[in-house]
Scaffold this motif. Structure first.
Motif, short mmCIF file in Angstrom:
data_model
loop_
_atom_site.label_atom_id
_atom_site.label_comp_id
_atom_site.label_asym_id
_atom_site.label_seq_id
_atom_site.Cartn_x
_atom_site.Cartn_y
_atom_site.Cartn_z
N LYS A 88 0.88 -1.13 0.04
CA LYS A 88 -0.06 0.04 -0.18
C LYS A 88 0.95 1.45 0.02
CE LYS A 88 -4.42 -2.09 2.02
NZ LYS A 88 -4.90 -1.88 3.27
N GLY A 89 1.87 1.47 -0.78
CA GLY A 89 2.81 2.59 -0.86
C GLY A 89 3.79 2.61 0.09
N HIS A 90 4.02 1.74 0.95
CA HIS A 90 4.89 1.86 2.06
C HIS A 90 5.89 0.61 2.26
CE1 HIS A 90 2.47 5.08 4.16
NE2 HIS A 90 1.49 4.50 3.97
N LEU A 91 7.27 1.04 2.33
CA LEU A 91 8.15 0.04 2.40
C LEU A 91 8.26 -0.59 3.88
CD1 LEU A 91 10.16 -1.24 0.26
CD2 LEU A 91 11.96 0.45 1.02
N GLU A 92 8.15 -1.94 3.87
CA GLU A 92 8.16 -2.60 5.16
C GLU A 92 9.26 -3.78 5.14
OE1 GLU A 92 4.26 -3.76 6.15
OE2 GLU A 92 3.50 -1.77 5.68
N ASP A 93 9.67 -4.42 6.32
CA ASP A 93 10.40 -5.46 6.53
C ASP A 93 11.64 -5.28 5.91
OD1 ASP A 93 10.97 -7.82 7.66
OD2 ASP A 93 9.39 -9.03 6.51
N ILE A 94 12.51 -4.47 6.20
CA ILE A 94 13.78 -4.45 5.85
C ILE A 94 14.73 -5.52 6.13
CG2 ILE A 94 15.46 -2.77 5.08
CD1 ILE A 94 13.10 -1.88 3.63
N ARG A 95 15.47 -5.93 5.30
CA ARG A 95 16.36 -7.38 5.85
C ARG A 95 17.52 -7.17 4.86
NH1 ARG A 95 12.08 -12.62 5.53
NH2 ARG A 95 10.34 -11.50 6.27
N SER A 96 18.51 -7.56 5.47
CA SER A 96 19.76 -7.61 4.72
C SER A 96 20.58 -9.05 4.97
CB SER A 96 20.72 -6.40 4.95
OG SER A 96 21.01 -6.38 6.29
N ILE A 97 21.32 -9.36 4.08
CA ILE A 97 22.33 -10.44 4.45
C ILE A 97 23.62 -10.22 3.62
CG2 ILE A 97 20.51 -12.29 4.52
CD1 ILE A 97 21.07 -13.18 1.69
N PRO A 98 24.74 -10.69 4.03
CA PRO A 98 26.24 -10.54 3.42
C PRO A 98 26.05 -11.17 1.97
CG PRO A 98 26.39 -11.43 5.50
CD PRO A 98 25.00 -11.64 5.28
N THR A 99 26.66 -10.54 0.86
CA THR A 99 26.82 -11.00 -0.51
C THR A 99 28.00 -12.16 -0.35
OG1 THR A 99 25.79 -9.08 -1.41
CG2 THR A 99 27.20 -10.57 -2.60
N PRO A 100 27.94 -13.38 -0.93
CA PRO A 100 28.85 -14.19 -1.04
C PRO A 100 29.64 -13.99 -2.18
CG PRO A 100 26.93 -15.19 -1.80
CD PRO A 100 26.43 -13.82 -1.19
N ALA A 101 30.17 -12.79 -2.34
CA ALA A 101 30.94 -12.26 -3.23
C ALA A 101 32.18 -13.23 -3.67
CB ALA A 101 31.45 -10.94 -3.15
N ASP A 102 32.75 -13.99 -3.28
CA ASP A 102 33.89 -14.88 -3.41
C ASP A 102 33.56 -15.99 -3.98
OD1 ASP A 102 33.17 -15.36 -0.86
OD2 ASP A 102 35.03 -15.70 0.02
N GLN A 103 32.19 -16.47 -3.78
CA GLN A 103 31.65 -17.83 -4.17
C GLN A 103 31.24 -17.96 -5.80
OE1 GLN A 103 31.67 -20.35 -1.98
NE2 GLN A 103 32.74 -18.72 -0.71
#
Length: 286
Positions: free
Chosen positions: A22-37
């Motif tokens: 409904k136009g609102h940003l919710e439930d922000i989450r984050s994880i590390p990027t496995p950039a070396d994989q």
């Protein structure tokens, strides 16, 4: 269950997500990027992250990435700081896994679209978004539509030659690292305390950013330029030098109608990613 749009902001160090309800940003989450994989491991990490949001009724998935994208085919051509992620059919992978519509674009393009749809850019039909951080990114909105160009490369002024290097060297955090051997955040604290060297650094930075903006004005003459990225927080220290340089622009009528604004959105990347799902079918791509 509420209908939701899932937005992902994939970077070299982290993957962030959030849902638009409904136009609102919710439930922000984050994880590390496995950039070396390898590519398969990275894809599975993305898929598991998406799965963590399936308690929502996801109607579509938007993804911003720091690299070039074949927007029409949903192919990631290259991802900054992730060597294995080259020519990856990301849309096909996610669509087959989740049976959801998927839209992918360059993260700077997402920034411009995000501020146009959800931020200070809502009042304009023609704007340019510039991200000022570790690098410099640019995104273009023309007549209310995101202009991505071929392989989402429109707005990549960062690599354009400038002085003895390019604009990114002088208009991103690299300027402070390479010429003053300090982080922008450190210099900002010193500038706030009146340190003359730090103040000089931001004055020079403002001049260089003014040169970049004049280049943009020659090409696009937008109504607004919206600054994002961490360096925008130091705007009071380089604003005067920036505007002083802009007074040399030869078309004063363009300057008179230009507004330079700071993005107020904390999660612009995710906002821009979810905006892709809403407007991508009408996006101008070439």
């Amino acid at each position: 269950m509420e209908r939701a749009i899932l937005g992902l902001d994939i970077g070299g160090t982290g993957i962030k997500g959030g849902v638009l309800i409904k136009g609102h940003l919710e439930d922000i989450r984050s994880i590390p990027t496995p950039a070396d994989q390898d590519k398969e491991h990275i894809l599975e990490t993305i898929a598991l992250f998406i799965e963590s949001y399936l308690d929502y009724d996801i109607s579509g998935i938007g993804i911003g990435i720091p690299g070039l994208v074949d927007v029409n085919e949903g192919i990631v051509l290259g991802l900054a700081n992730i060597p294995a992620f080259q020519h990856v059919e990301l849309r096909k992978f996610i669509t087959e896994r989740f049976s959801k519509p998927v839209f992918i674009n360059n993260d700077a393009n997402c920034f411009a679209l995000g501020v146009y749809k959800f931020g200070v850019g809502k009042q304009f039909k023609n704007l340019v978004g510039i991200t000022l951080g570790t690098g410099v990114g640019g995104g273009i909105v023309i007549n209310g539509h995101l202009y991505s160009g071929v392989t989402s490369a429109a707005g990549e002024w960062c690599s354009a030659p400038y002085l003895d290097e390019n604009y990114e060297y002088y208009c991103s955090g690299k300027f402070f690292h390479n010429l003053y051997h300090q982080r922008p955040k450190t210099l900002a604290k010193k500038a706030a305390a009146g340190d003359p060297i730090a103040l000089k650094a931001f004055e020079e930075y403002g001049y260089h950013l003014g040169e970049l903006i004049k280049t943009i004005l020659f090409a696009l003459a937008p109504e607004a330029i919206v600054l994002g990225g961490s360096i925008r927080k130091s705007y009071p220290f380089f604003k005067d030098a920036l505007y002083k340089n802009l007074t040399t622009f030869p078309y004063p009528t363009v300057l008179d109608k230009l507004q330079i604004l700071l993005s107020e959105l904390d999660e612009t990347g995710i906002h821009g990613a979810v905006a892709l799902v809403e407007v991508e079918p009408e996006t101008v791509n070439s």
